[in-house]
Design a protein around this motif. Structure first.
Motif, PDB file in Angstrom:
ATOM      1  N   PRO A 148     -54.995  13.120  -3.631  1.00 41.87           N
ATOM      2  CA  PRO A 148     -54.061  13.575  -4.692  1.00 41.87           C
ATOM      3  C   PRO A 148     -55.045  14.834  -5.142  1.00 41.87           C
ATOM      4  N   PRO A 149     -54.463  16.043  -5.522  1.00 44.41           N
ATOM      5  CA  PRO A 149     -55.152  17.251  -6.021  1.00 44.41           C
ATOM      6  C   PRO A 149     -56.102  16.803  -7.666  1.00 44.41           C
ATOM      7  N   LYS A 150     -57.410  17.302  -7.328  1.00 40.44           N
ATOM      8  CA  LYS A 150     -58.191  16.993  -8.523  1.00 40.44           C
ATOM      9  C   LYS A 150     -58.337  18.231  -9.256  1.00 40.44           C
ATOM     10  N   ASP A 151     -58.496  19.339  -8.313  1.00 40.88           N
ATOM     11  CA  ASP A 151     -58.554  20.586  -8.890  1.00 40.88           C
ATOM     12  C   ASP A 151     -57.396  21.741  -8.595  1.00 40.88           C
ATOM     13  N   LEU A 152     -57.443  22.681  -9.511  1.00 42.61           N
ATOM     14  CA  LEU A 152     -56.152  23.446  -9.237  1.00 42.61           C
ATOM     15  C   LEU A 152     -56.786  24.537  -8.552  1.00 42.61           C
ATOM     16  N   HIS A 153     -57.831  24.933  -8.479  1.00 40.98           N
ATOM     17  CA  HIS A 153     -58.585  26.103  -7.601  1.00 40.98           C
ATOM     18  C   HIS A 153     -59.608  25.500  -6.723  1.00 40.98           C
ATOM     19  N   VAL A 154     -59.851  26.243  -5.719  1.00 44.33           N
ATOM     20  CA  VAL A 154     -60.832  25.785  -4.506  1.00 44.33           C
ATOM     21  C   VAL A 154     -61.433  26.865  -4.018  1.00 44.33           C
ATOM     22  N   LEU A 155     -62.705  26.423  -3.710  1.00 45.94           N
ATOM     23  CA  LEU A 155     -63.576  27.556  -2.830  1.00 45.94           C
ATOM     24  C   LEU A 155     -63.315  27.500  -1.547  1.00 45.94           C
ATOM     25  N   VAL A 156     -62.864  28.647  -1.129  1.00 46.11           N
ATOM     26  CA  VAL A 156     -62.879  28.524   0.598  1.00 46.11           C
ATOM     27  C   VAL A 156     -63.433  29.443   1.151  1.00 46.11           C
ATOM     28  N   HIS A 157     -63.935  29.099   2.358  1.00 43.64           N
ATOM     29  CA  HIS A 157     -64.684  30.022   3.360  1.00 43.64           C
ATOM     30  C   HIS A 157     -63.847  30.159   4.483  1.00 43.64           C
ATOM     31  N   VAL A 158     -63.800  31.430   4.959  1.00 45.81           N
ATOM     32  CA  VAL A 158     -63.003  31.880   5.728  1.00 45.81           C
ATOM     33  C   VAL A 158     -63.428  31.566   7.325  1.00 45.81           C
ATOM     34  N   VAL A 182     -59.421  30.522  -4.825  1.00 48.23           N
ATOM     35  CA  VAL A 182     -57.953  30.577  -4.748  1.00 48.23           C
ATOM     36  C   VAL A 182     -57.369  29.350  -5.319  1.00 48.23           C
ATOM     37  N   ARG A 183     -56.209  29.458  -5.620  1.00 48.67           N
ATOM     38  CA  ARG A 183     -55.191  28.330  -6.176  1.00 48.67           C
ATOM     39  C   ARG A 183     -54.994  27.485  -4.789  1.00 48.67           C
ATOM     40  N   ARG A 184     -55.249  26.136  -5.121  1.00 54.97           N
ATOM     41  CA  ARG A 184     -55.100  25.257  -3.632  1.00 54.97           C
ATOM     42  C   ARG A 184     -53.919  25.238  -3.053  1.00 54.97           C
ATOM     43  N   ALA A 185     -52.852  25.339  -4.186  1.00 56.15           N
ATOM     44  CA  ALA A 185     -51.193  25.081  -3.722  1.00 56.15           C
ATOM     45  C   ALA A 185     -50.832  26.396  -2.789  1.00 56.15           C
ATOM     46  N   ASP A 186     -51.648  27.475  -3.108  1.00 56.90           N
ATOM     47  CA  ASP A 186     -51.194  28.633  -2.109  1.00 56.90           C
ATOM     48  C   ASP A 186     -51.567  28.454  -0.894  1.00 56.90           C
ATOM     49  N   ILE A 187     -52.730  28.141  -0.512  1.00 59.64           N
ATOM     50  CA  ILE A 187     -53.397  28.095   0.863  1.00 59.64           C
ATOM     51  C   ILE A 187     -53.757  26.619   1.330  1.00 59.64           C
ATOM     52  N   GLU A 188     -53.286  25.745   0.762  1.00 61.11           N
ATOM     53  CA  GLU A 188     -53.544  24.486   1.341  1.00 61.11           C
ATOM     54  C   GLU A 188     -53.171  24.460   2.981  1.00 61.11           C
ATOM     55  N   HIS A 189     -52.130  24.994   3.218  1.00 62.94           N
ATOM     56  CA  HIS A 189     -51.625  25.063   4.614  1.00 62.94           C
ATOM     57  C   HIS A 189     -52.731  25.505   5.680  1.00 62.94           C
TER      58      HIS A 189
ATOM     59  N   HIS B 118     -55.286  29.090 -22.351  1.00 61.70           N
ATOM     60  CA  HIS B 118     -55.581  28.882 -20.764  1.00 61.70           C
ATOM     61  C   HIS B 118     -55.907  27.961 -20.486  1.00 61.70           C
ATOM     62  N   ILE B 119     -56.992  27.433 -20.997  1.00 65.97           N
ATOM     63  CA  ILE B 119     -57.345  25.958 -20.580  1.00 65.97           C
ATOM     64  C   ILE B 119     -56.257  24.978 -20.455  1.00 65.97           C
ATOM     65  N   ARG B 120     -55.467  25.032 -21.375  1.00 67.79           N
ATOM     66  CA  ARG B 120     -54.285  24.260 -21.642  1.00 67.79           C
ATOM     67  C   ARG B 120     -53.417  24.324 -20.515  1.00 67.79           C
ATOM     68  N   ILE B 121     -53.077  25.460 -20.467  1.00 66.76           N
ATOM     69  CA  ILE B 121     -52.210  25.868 -19.195  1.00 66.76           C
ATOM     70  C   ILE B 121     -52.792  25.483 -17.848  1.00 66.76           C
ATOM     71  N   MET B 122     -54.160  25.423 -17.746  1.00 61.74           N
ATOM     72  CA  MET B 122     -54.756  24.951 -16.633  1.00 61.74           C
ATOM     73  C   MET B 122     -54.387  23.651 -16.314  1.00 61.74           C
ATOM     74  N   LEU B 123     -54.592  22.718 -17.540  1.00 61.65           N
ATOM     75  CA  LEU B 123     -54.547  21.342 -17.502  1.00 61.65           C
ATOM     76  C   LEU B 123     -52.953  20.983 -16.954  1.00 61.65           C
ATOM     77  N   VAL B 124     -51.941  21.799 -17.908  1.00 61.79           N
ATOM     78  CA  VAL B 124     -50.620  21.698 -17.294  1.00 61.79           C
ATOM     79  C   VAL B 124     -50.365  21.691 -15.774  1.00 61.79           C
ATOM     80  N   GLN B 125     -50.875  22.867 -15.470  1.00 60.55           N
ATOM     81  CA  GLN B 125     -50.684  23.041 -13.882  1.00 60.55           C
ATOM     82  C   GLN B 125     -51.295  22.008 -12.920  1.00 60.55           C
TER      83      GLN B 125
END
Lengths: 200, 264
Positions: A148-158, A182-189, B118-125
Motif C-alpha cells: 500500500p502506498p505510504k508516501d505521495l512522492h518518491v526519490l528515484v534513481h534512473v 517525483v509523484r509515485r503514481a506517475d512513475i510507478e510503472h 498544501h500540507i492538507r492537500i498532500m494528506l488528501v492526495q
C-alpha cells in the motif's frame, strides 16, 4: 514406442518440468519436443485402441481400459503443463504492470515462449485492456497491489534512459544516473519495469 | 450521518479552520463553480471522515463507504468463491475519488492556497492513493477468481448474477482465449476422439475448475446470528457479535451475503 518405456513416462517428465518451474520460481523453456513426442504417443495409443477387438460391449477387454486410462492421463498432463505455463505467464504479465511490449521485447523471456503463447499473451493483454477501460477515469487497475502506498512522492534513481515522461510537474526527461523526486503514481510503472530504482 | 450527504460533500479539503480569508476567496474562485453539487464548505466538518477516519467496527450503522469496501475487500480475499459484486458502492467511491482528484488539481493551481493548505492537500492526495490501492486490490482479486473459474462461470447462470457486466465479458473472453490456446497447442494435434476439453473420465476429477465451497474460513460475527448448519449435520445455535469461528465456506455463505458476518 520403445520397449523400455512405460505408458505415461513422457507425461510424468512434462509434469516434473512444471513442478520444477514452480519450485524454482522460473519460467522454463517451452518443451516443444517433449510435447510433440507425447502427442505422437497419443496417436499410437489411439491406433492401439482401435485394433483391440471388442467381442462384448458389456465387458470391454482389460487392454482397452488400460489404453483408455493412459490416453486420459496423458491428455490431462499435456493440458496441465500448458495451463501451468499460461498461469505463470499471466503472473509475469501482472508483475510488470501489464506492460506487454516490455515483456515481449525481453529476448530471454521471448525465447522461452512458444508462438501460441505469444499470441495468448497478446490477446490476454487486449482483454485486460478492455476491462481496464471501465475504470480508466479514476485509476489504473494494472498498477501494483503489493505494497500500500505510504508516501505521495518518491526519490528515484534512473537506471536506464526512458525518455520524456509526463508527470504532475510537467514533462521530465529521465536520463541515466539522474535522481528525481517525483509523484509515485506517475512513475510507478517505470519502477516496476526496471527503468527507475527507488532510493531509500 | 447519512451516506448520501457525505457523498455529495466531495470537499473534504474545505473544512479548513484556518485562513478563512484565503478560503472564501478560493471557494469563490474555484470550488463553487467547479461543482454544483458541492454544499457550503463551512458546514461539512465531517467530510474528512469519509476517507480519513480509522475503521471502527463497533459503529456498524455508521460504517462509511470506504469501510464497507474494506469489509468487502477482505471478504473477497478470503472467500474461495466469487462474492456478489458491489458495483454501486464501487461506482460511488470511484466517483468520489474522481471529484476529489479534480478538487485537488484546482486547489494546487490556486496561488492563494496557503502553506498549511498544501500540507492538507498532500494528506488528501495520499489518502486518495490509498483508497485507490484498496479498490485496485479488490477489483484484481475478483479478476483473478474470474479468470480461474472462467469456464465454469460461462456454464453457470447463477454465478453470472454475482458479477458485473464487464466482469462477465472478461470471463467470456478469457474462457475463449484459454480454449483457443489449448486447442492450438495441444488438442488440434490429437486424434479426433480426444480433442475435447470437457471429458469426464472415470477415476479423475472433472476438467472444469469450480469454486471449492468446503474450504474452511474464519468467520467474525458482526451481529447476532444463527443457527448455522454444517454439512456433517451438526449446527451452531447462535453467534454473538465479536465471536470468531472456523467453518466451511458453504455454511458461512448465507450469513456473509446478509452482512451478518465478515471473513477474517
Amino acid at each position: 514406442m520403445s520397449e523400455t518405456r512405460q505408458f505415461g513416462d513422457l507425461a510424468t517428465q512434462l509434469i516434473m518440468e512444471s513442478r520444477r518451474s514452480t519450485m524454482s520460481d522460473t519460467l522454463l523453456k517451452y518443451n516443444d519436443s517433449l510435447v510433440r513426442s507425447l502427442i505422437r504417443e497419443q496417436r499410437d495409443l489411439e491406433k492401439a485402441a482401435e485394433t483391440v477387438e471388442i467381442p462384448d460391449l458389456e465387458n470391454p477387454p482389460p487392454a482397452l481400459l488400460i489404453i483408455q486410462t493412459a490416453i486420459s492421463r496423458n491428455k490431462r498432463c499435456l493440458l496441465a503443463y500448458h495451463s501451468h505455463r499460461v498461469d505463470r505467464l499471466r503472473d509475469m504479465y501482472w508483475t510488470v504492470g501489464g506492460a506487454l511490449p516490455h515483456l515481449l521485447s525481453n529476448q530471454d523471456i521471448r525465447s522461452k515462449l512458444s508462438p501460441y503463447e505469444v499470441d495468448y499473451l497478446r490477446q490476454y493483454n487486449s482483454s485486460v485492456m478492455e476491462f481496464r477501460s471501465e475504470f480508466s477515469h479514476e485509476l489504473d487497475i494494472t498498477a501494483s497491489i503489493v505494497n500500500p502506498p505510504k508516501d505521495l512522492h518518491v526519490l528515484v534513481h534512473v537506471v536506464r534512459d526512458c525518455g520524456v515522461i509526463q508527470t504532475e510537474l510537467g514533462s521530465i526527461d529521465f536520463q541515466k544516473g539522474q535522481r528525481f523526486m517525483v509523484r509515485r503514481a506517475d512513475i510507478e510503472h517505470l519502477i516496476v519495469q526496471g527503468y527507475l530504482e527507488e532510493v531509500s | 450521518m447519512s451516506w448520501d450527504a457525505q457523498y455529495r460533500a466531495g470537499t473534504l479539503l474545505s473544512n479548513a479552520n484556518s485562513a478563512p480569508k484565503a478560503r472564501s476567496r478560493r471557494n469563490a474562485a474555484t470550488l463553487d463553480d467547479s461543482d454544483d453539487e458541492r454544499p457550503n464548505p463551512r458546514t461539512n466538518d465531517s467530510d474528512r471522515d469519509v476517507v480519513m477516519a480509522p475503521p471502527s467496527f463497533e459503529l456498524e450503522d455508521e460504517e462509511t463507504p470506504l469501510q464497507k469496501l474494506m469489509r468487502h475487500w477482505m471478504n473477497e480475499r478470503h472467500a474461495p468463491d466469487i462474492l456478489p459484486a458491489q458495483d454501486e458502492l464501487l461506482a460511488s467511491l470511484l466517483d468520489h475519488i474522481r471529484r476529489q482528484s479534480e478538487a485537488v488539481q484546482l486547489l494546487r493551481g490556486e496561488p492563494s492556497t496557503s502553506e498549511e493548505d498544501h500540507i492538507r492537500i498532500m494528506l488528501v492526495q495520499t489518502e486518495v492513493e490509498r483508497v485507490k490501492f484498496i479498490v485496485r486490490s479488490y477489483v484484481r482479486t475478483r479478476l483473478f477468481k474470474i479468470e480461474k473459474f472462467a469456464r465454469f462461470i460461462m456454464s453457470n447462470p447463477e454465478i453470472q448474477t454475482r458479477i458485473t457486466t464487464a466482469e462477465r465479458a472478461h470471463a467470456s473472453r478469457h474462457a475463449n482465449l484459454t480454449d483457443k490456446h489449448f486447442h492450438f497447442s495441444v488438442l488440434q494435434s490429437l486424434p479426433e476422439t480426444q480433442s475435447h476439453l470437457d471429458d469426464t473420465p472415470i477415476f479423475m476429477p472433472p476438467m472444469v475448475t469450480q469454486p471449492d465451497e468446503s474450504v474452511p474460513v474464519f468467520v467474525h460475527a458482526l451481529r447476532e446470528c444463527g443457527p448455522i448448519h454444517f454439512p456433517d449435520g451438526s449446527s451452531l445455535n447462535k453467534m454473538t457479535p465479536g465471536y470468531i469461528s472456523l467453518m466451511p465456506f458453504a455454511s458461512a455463505k448465507a450469513l456473509l451475503n446478509r452482512g451478518d458476518v465478515e471473513l477474517v
